[in-house]
Design a protein around this motif. Structure first.
Motif, PDB file in Angstrom:
ATOM      1  N   ALA A 196      21.888  -1.166  40.312  1.00  0.00           N
ATOM      2  CA  ALA A 196      21.293  -1.095  39.587  1.00  0.00           C
ATOM      3  C   ALA A 196      21.338  -1.243  38.179  1.00  0.00           C
ATOM      4  CB  ALA A 196      20.169  -1.263  40.249  1.00  0.00           C
ATOM      5  N   LEU A 197      20.960  -0.059  37.780  1.00  0.00           N
ATOM      6  CA  LEU A 197      21.384   0.750  36.043  1.00  0.00           C
ATOM      7  C   LEU A 197      22.499   0.144  35.434  1.00  0.00           C
ATOM      8  CD1 LEU A 197      19.816   1.837  34.353  1.00  0.00           C
ATOM      9  CD2 LEU A 197      20.660   3.981  34.388  1.00  0.00           C
ATOM     10  N   SER A 198      23.766   0.400  35.777  1.00  0.00           N
ATOM     11  CA  SER A 198      25.138  -0.095  35.085  1.00  0.00           C
ATOM     12  C   SER A 198      25.023  -1.389  34.883  1.00  0.00           C
ATOM     13  CB  SER A 198      26.069   0.624  36.188  1.00  0.00           C
ATOM     14  OG  SER A 198      26.012   0.162  36.740  1.00  0.00           O
ATOM     15  N   ALA A 199      24.008  -2.353  35.931  1.00  0.00           N
ATOM     16  CA  ALA A 199      24.351  -3.704  36.102  1.00  0.00           C
ATOM     17  C   ALA A 199      24.000  -4.417  35.220  1.00  0.00           C
ATOM     18  CB  ALA A 199      24.338  -4.430  37.396  1.00  0.00           C
ATOM     19  N   VAL A 200      22.726  -3.339  35.126  1.00  0.00           N
ATOM     20  CA  VAL A 200      21.246  -4.271  34.254  1.00  0.00           C
ATOM     21  C   VAL A 200      21.974  -4.435  32.532  1.00  0.00           C
ATOM     22  CG1 VAL A 200      19.219  -4.912  33.163  1.00  0.00           C
ATOM     23  CG2 VAL A 200      19.185  -4.177  35.709  1.00  0.00           C
ATOM     24  N   VAL A 201      22.267  -2.919  32.582  1.00  0.00           N
ATOM     25  CA  VAL A 201      23.251  -2.350  31.296  1.00  0.00           C
ATOM     26  C   VAL A 201      24.635  -3.722  30.709  1.00  0.00           C
ATOM     27  CG1 VAL A 201      24.121  -0.856  29.770  1.00  0.00           C
ATOM     28  CG2 VAL A 201      22.490  -0.364  30.583  1.00  0.00           C
ATOM     29  N   SER A 202      25.512  -3.152  31.383  1.00  0.00           N
ATOM     30  CA  SER A 202      26.640  -4.380  31.472  1.00  0.00           C
ATOM     31  C   SER A 202      25.991  -5.899  31.123  1.00  0.00           C
ATOM     32  CB  SER A 202      27.500  -4.452  33.007  1.00  0.00           C
ATOM     33  OG  SER A 202      26.966  -4.294  33.393  1.00  0.00           O
TER      34      SER A 202
END
Length: 338
Positions: free
Chosen positions: A181-187
């Motif tokens: 979830a964190l990587s999806a939000v950042v990307s």
């Protein structure tokens, strides 16, 4: 005490076996769907379809002029997609993970993912040569094969890979969910920020998301190579340590006896000696004919052996010499009273 980075890898107990992601059917289905999406975006841009028209509408809308108060914050936020800073941050975290888990796999997986990212995204950028919105020359044109290098978006693809590798290497399902979830939000945020700043077309960002996701989905195919690379690195490290290990080789004559290592005694001068061992060669004597007048027989052999042993363990009777001279008085005759 050893302080090198690899010392942790040799410590006990042995590290627990970590589950290595495999190319499952679900992952294969996602890889195939993402590949189809990737090709669809490329074809849509090459054919100058509605996607190129949407690119121009967003570019002429100029979001950075509509919401100027967000510009300063997003200038810093987009750094989370730059390859240099993100690679350093993620490599530091994965280096700590390697130390804790007794394995080089996290760092090697990051290196493999970044290598694939540079090769695949860089090749498409150079091959298509698309110009960015700030350098566009003709309204409605796809601006391809004009010497540019923005298609797909490198910031977006790098954000997907560098932050997504944390979820890929997670050891528990809960950590994998949170990190995904964190990587999806950042990307997603990095990609949309480049559109806001006017540095990329929307189609660049879509292709960047697909390019980064393809690398993460296909990374299990690289796991056997990563394992061999780890074994090779550790083997080279062991060879290097073996060559640098301190050792003293003593010359031995061909066919002669090997010297025995015995600790050297401290001399009478009172100075400390090295802890190294002095070679003392034990040479086998040859039997000779006894001279006339010498004792023969078992008694003579016993006396000779006893005499040799007593000589071997007695200290030298020479007067010890010190820096200040002999310790005996200059006149050794006894003093008489008077």
């Amino acid at each position: 005490m050893r302080t090198d980075f690899f010392a942790r890898l040799d410590r006990e107990p042995e590290p627990p076996k970590m589950e290595i992601p495999r190319m499952s059917r679900t992952r294969l289905a996602l890889f195939g769907g993402t590949s189809a999406f990737y090709l669809a975006i490329v074809v849509a841009v090459l054919a100058s379809t509605w996607l190129v028209a949407l690119d121009w509408k967003l570019m002429l809308f100029r979001p950075y002029e509509q919401w100027p108060e967000q510009h300063a914050f997003l200038d810093y936020f987009v750094v989370l997609g730059q390859r240099g800073p993100t690679a350093v941050m993620v490599a530091a975290w994965l280096g700590w993970r390697s130390w804790r888990q007794h394995t080089l796999r996290p760092l090697l997986a990051l290196g493999a993912a970044l290598l694939l990212l540079n090769v695949t995204v860089g090749a498409v950028k150079i091959g298509l040569g698309r110009l960015g919105p700030h350098y566009a020359t003709q309204i409605g044109s796809a601006e391809l094969f004009a010497g540019g290098d923005i298609f797909p978006s490198g910031h977006t693809a790098n954000a997907v890979v560098t932050w997504g590798i944390l979820a890929y290497l997670a050891t528990t399902p809960r950590a994998r969910r949170y990190l995904s979830a964190l990587s999806a939000v950042v990307s997603l945020g990095v990609g949309l920020t480049t559109v806001y700043l006017g540095t990329h077309w929307l189609s660049d960002v879509l292709l960047g998301w697909a390019a980064g996701l393809l690398i993460l989905l296909g990374l299990p195919w690289c796991e056997p190579l990563i394992g061999r690379a780890e074994a090779w690195i550790l083997g080279v490290r062991e060879q290097w340590r073996t060559r640098r290990a301190p050792g003293r080789s003593l010359p031995v004559a061909a066919g002669g006896p090997r010297p025995a290592m015995v600790p050297q005694r401290a001399t009478d001068t009172g100075r400390p000696e090295d802890a190294a061992c002095e070679p003392v060669a034990t040479v086998a004597t040859t039997s000779t004919r006894p001279s006339q007048g010498s004792a023969t027989g078992p008694a003579a052999s016993t006396r000779t052996t006893t005499h040799d042993r007593s000589r071997a363990h007695t200290r030298s009777e020479r007067t010890p010499v010190t820096p200040s001279g002999s310790r005996r008085p200059p006149h050794s005759r006894p003093l008489t009273g008077g």
